[in-house]
Design a protein around this motif. Sequence first.
Motif, PDB file in Angstrom:
ATOM      1  N   UNK A 222      50.652  57.867  23.597  1.00  0.00           N
ATOM      2  CA  UNK A 222      49.751  58.658  22.765  1.00  0.00           C
ATOM      3  C   UNK A 222      48.390  58.785  23.434  1.00  0.00           C
ATOM      4  N   UNK A 223      47.826  59.972  23.401  1.00  0.00           N
ATOM      5  CA  UNK A 223      46.462  60.240  23.844  1.00  0.00           C
ATOM      6  C   UNK A 223      45.773  60.950  22.696  1.00  0.00           C
ATOM      7  N   UNK A 224      45.071  60.181  21.874  1.00  0.00           N
ATOM      8  CA  UNK A 224      44.518  60.746  20.651  1.00  0.00           C
ATOM      9  C   UNK A 224      45.643  61.149  19.721  1.00  0.00           C
ATOM     10  N   UNK A 225      45.682  62.415  19.328  1.00  0.00           N
ATOM     11  CA  UNK A 225      46.716  62.933  18.429  1.00  0.00           C
ATOM     12  C   UNK A 225      47.920  63.503  19.161  1.00  0.00           C
ATOM     13  N   UNK A 226      47.932  63.413  20.486  1.00  0.00           N
ATOM     14  CA  UNK A 226      49.003  64.023  21.276  1.00  0.00           C
ATOM     15  C   UNK A 226      49.947  62.965  21.831  1.00  0.00           C
ATOM     16  N   UNK A 227      51.240  63.167  21.603  1.00  0.00           N
ATOM     17  CA  UNK A 227      52.260  62.254  22.118  1.00  0.00           C
ATOM     18  C   UNK A 227      52.982  62.902  23.287  1.00  0.00           C
ATOM     19  N   UNK A 228      53.398  62.085  24.251  1.00  0.00           N
ATOM     20  CA  UNK A 228      54.202  62.559  25.382  1.00  0.00           C
ATOM     21  C   UNK A 228      55.481  61.743  25.447  1.00  0.00           C
ATOM     22  N   UNK A 229      56.607  62.445  25.449  1.00  0.00           N
ATOM     23  CA  UNK A 229      57.914  61.819  25.645  1.00  0.00           C
ATOM     24  C   UNK A 229      58.387  62.155  27.057  1.00  0.00           C
ATOM     25  N   UNK A 230      58.776  61.135  27.829  1.00  0.00           N
ATOM     26  CA  UNK A 230      59.300  61.356  29.175  1.00  0.00           C
ATOM     27  C   UNK A 230      60.780  60.996  29.191  1.00  0.00           C
ATOM     28  N   UNK A 231      61.615  61.947  29.629  1.00  0.00           N
ATOM     29  CA  UNK A 231      63.062  61.761  29.624  1.00  0.00           C
ATOM     30  C   UNK A 231      63.594  61.633  31.038  1.00  0.00           C
ATOM     31  N   UNK A 232      64.733  60.972  31.173  1.00  0.00           N
ATOM     32  CA  UNK A 232      65.371  60.800  32.478  1.00  0.00           C
ATOM     33  C   UNK A 232      66.233  61.997  32.861  1.00  0.00           C
ATOM     34  N   UNK A 233      66.460  62.907  31.923  1.00  0.00           N
ATOM     35  CA  UNK A 233      67.221  64.122  32.178  1.00  0.00           C
ATOM     36  C   UNK A 233      66.684  65.212  31.263  1.00  0.00           C
ATOM     37  N   UNK A 234      66.932  66.479  31.583  1.00  0.00           N
ATOM     38  CA  UNK A 234      66.389  67.567  30.763  1.00  0.00           C
ATOM     39  C   UNK A 234      66.871  67.486  29.312  1.00  0.00           C
TER      40      UNK A 234
END
Length: 588
Positions: free
Chosen positions: A195-207
């Motif tokens: 999380x960066x403030x109100x923004x979340x980032x999901x990182x996946x190992x495949x598309x």
Amino acid sequence: MGRTRKRFVALATSAVVAASLAACGGDGGSSSNDGVGNQEGQEVTEATKGGSITYLQSSVTEHLDPQRVYVGRDISNLGRLVYRSWVQFPSGTTDATEGTTPIADLATDTGTANEDATEWQFTLKDGPVWQDGEPITCEDFAYGVSRTFATDVITGGPNYIIGYLDVPTADDGSSQYKGPYTGEGQELFDQAVSCDGNTITYKFKKPWPDFPLAIASLRAFDPVREDQDKGDRSDLVPFSSGPYMLDGEWDEDSGGTFVRNPEWDGEEDTNRQANFDDITFEVGVEPETIIERLIADQGEDTTAIAAQNITSAQYNQITGDVAERAVNIQSPFTNYLVPNFNQIEDVKVRQALALATNRAAYIGALGGELASTPAQTIVSPDVPGHQPLDTFGSAEGGDVDSAKALLEEAGVETPYPITLTYPIGSASSENAFAALKQTYDQAGFEVTLDGLDPSGPYYETIQKPDSDSDLIWGGWGADWPSISTVLPPLFDSRLNLTANSNGQDYGNYDSDEANALIDEALAETDLDAANELWGQLDQLLADDVAYIPLDTTNFYYLRGSGIENYVNSVSTSGYPDLGVIAVAEDAQ
């Protein structure tokens, strides 16, 4: 999956166990079954606010925990009543395209992906709060999805996130992150979800190009506030971010009541109309009794609804004014048989079974075209990328002569013994399997019907790799509008086959070629190109006779006369849409 998993939804709502679905609303004549979205006569209007609804239910609600719920009916209900997420499906629409296109819910938009869809970002709106008035945070979303990794505590729910999220695996193939309760591997999870403030980032190992569809279709990605999480003791204690909250406690045998959440802002959340004041779930009512009460339409039952199919014995009562309160639609659930590859190794024998499968007799025993329609693939017609196959012969009756010829070519001794294992249901479902047996026997097989209790012994038996069942019944519906939630869960041997269980791969199908196609399709970022690959996989499965399609179930639901704005969801469920349903003013 056991009773808590999606396959039990298909079982519980299918023509096999309910064995009784029926006519269309309006005139009670023939049904329109081109997809869940075809709901003739359903229209959303300006609704009346207020009143109380009763939701009549025969089977229990096993989970109210967002990360554990995996029954289509409950996923649909909780998403309209109690839980919010980044995105959701529009409520109240009867248009299939519109109804399966995610819209923003708690997020400012429907998400942003990088070029290869291995990274997704969502930004939380300012303002939404929990039922105690505390703000919903980005960290609540991260914590919610982290719970799925605690596989010893959060059981029964969908676990797609474990396979997709870019968290390293251990030597045994499990995730090195063990969930928030032990904290083991927490730093690995925090690198994949941040999380960066109100923004979340999901990182996946495949598309994961259809990640927003998964979010809208399941509750597994919903936020959970850490200080409200009691682990497995949270299972029946929902903490609301939506328009309704549980009043008192939920009794797993009798149900409970949801009342308005005073902290919910209807001006901000415009998709959920939240028309009624409260809704009581009355659990444990016999299916026939539910329909009897709705037909009688007396007292509180005038404002009752149900996701319960009318039994075939009650078809003739759905006439006149009662028929005006009924709806018949195609469900998302397809029923099928799987040959046990450990028992039937010769493809010609499996092909003979496929050709001798008498879908017309099977469906006729269940109640005819009002109960279900013949299936020519395991993929439901409402799933994008669906294509009918001609591999399985006639969509209607079994081809006895061609099946006999294949058995002769195989050089096997006839009659060829077959044990057909299926879940015990009503009289009509028993008749349906007897109808299959009759044609199989005529084709040169000798079928022994092996009916087992679906609440326990059935799945315990068919999920054993050393089961001596030859032909096994199954039912399935897509978790979101994608073939990727149908074929891999059922036929990817790397997911399913272990020393002690075949998972959902009841037939012990194990194909390197199929697994390679699955990998290629999952790596494809263009959904149309991916659907072409899924189509190739479905054809391969058909050629191998990894499954034999039976039928696509119809839903036939009845409601009280005091219900207005009645619409069935057109996303992946077909259940009554509690986001718009209301109580008529004269029924309050």
